[in-house]
Design an enzyme around this catalytic site. Sequence first.
Site, short mmCIF file in Angstrom:
data_model
loop_
_atom_site.label_atom_id
_atom_site.label_comp_id
_atom_site.label_asym_id
_atom_site.label_seq_id
_atom_site.Cartn_x
_atom_site.Cartn_y
_atom_site.Cartn_z
N GLY A 11 -0.94 117.33 93.37
CA GLY A 11 -0.79 116.79 92.02
C GLY A 11 0.68 116.54 91.76
CB CYS A 12 2.67 116.84 88.68
SG CYS A 12 4.38 116.68 88.14
CG PHE A 13 6.67 115.22 92.96
CD1 PHE A 13 7.26 115.20 91.71
CD2 PHE A 13 6.73 114.06 93.72
CE1 PHE A 13 7.88 114.08 91.20
CE2 PHE A 13 7.36 112.92 93.23
CZ PHE A 13 7.93 112.93 91.97
#
Length: 185
Positions: A11-13
């Site tokens: 997902g969002c890094f």
Amino acid sequence: MGYELATFAGGCFWCMVSPFEEQPGIIRIISGYTGGHKENPTYEEVCSKTTGHYEAVQITFDPDVFPYEKLLDIYWRQIDPTDDGGQFYDRGPQYRTAIFYHNEKQRLLAEKSKQELEESGRFSKPIVTKILPASTFYPAEEYHQDYHKKNPLRYKLYRIGSGRDAFLKEHWRDPEWEADAAKKN
């Protein structure tokens, strides 16, 4: 030096850096893009869903100090491995989960850990996280690097608002693992 690379999409890094950074043997963590067909993509291009890239982190680590198996254990505990449409609030192919292996040993260990998770019964839905060969990794723009340190309040609000923290608390609460992790910090 004997360092290796590990690459994980979760997902969002922004949310995939801090769980790994405090561990012994972790040399460097870079947020970036991988798995797609566009060379040197920008954040805007990746978000357009046309490049095929995943948001990911690439970790340089010393396997003699912190083995790949431990990285896998941390990785699984940061994601919803049953969601193929993204992660939490973030939807789209760039937010899917994947383990990108850099050698045959990593591939075998990743497949074994995925099978163990499937057999554990922790989730009622199938584990959909892909295990893929590593490809070119493109570092994200500088403002994405160490975002949690540069923008701590925004980062905290994002994690809470995205639903990630609530999910992890509900599905990954494990007193034995938490006690072990606390000893390492």
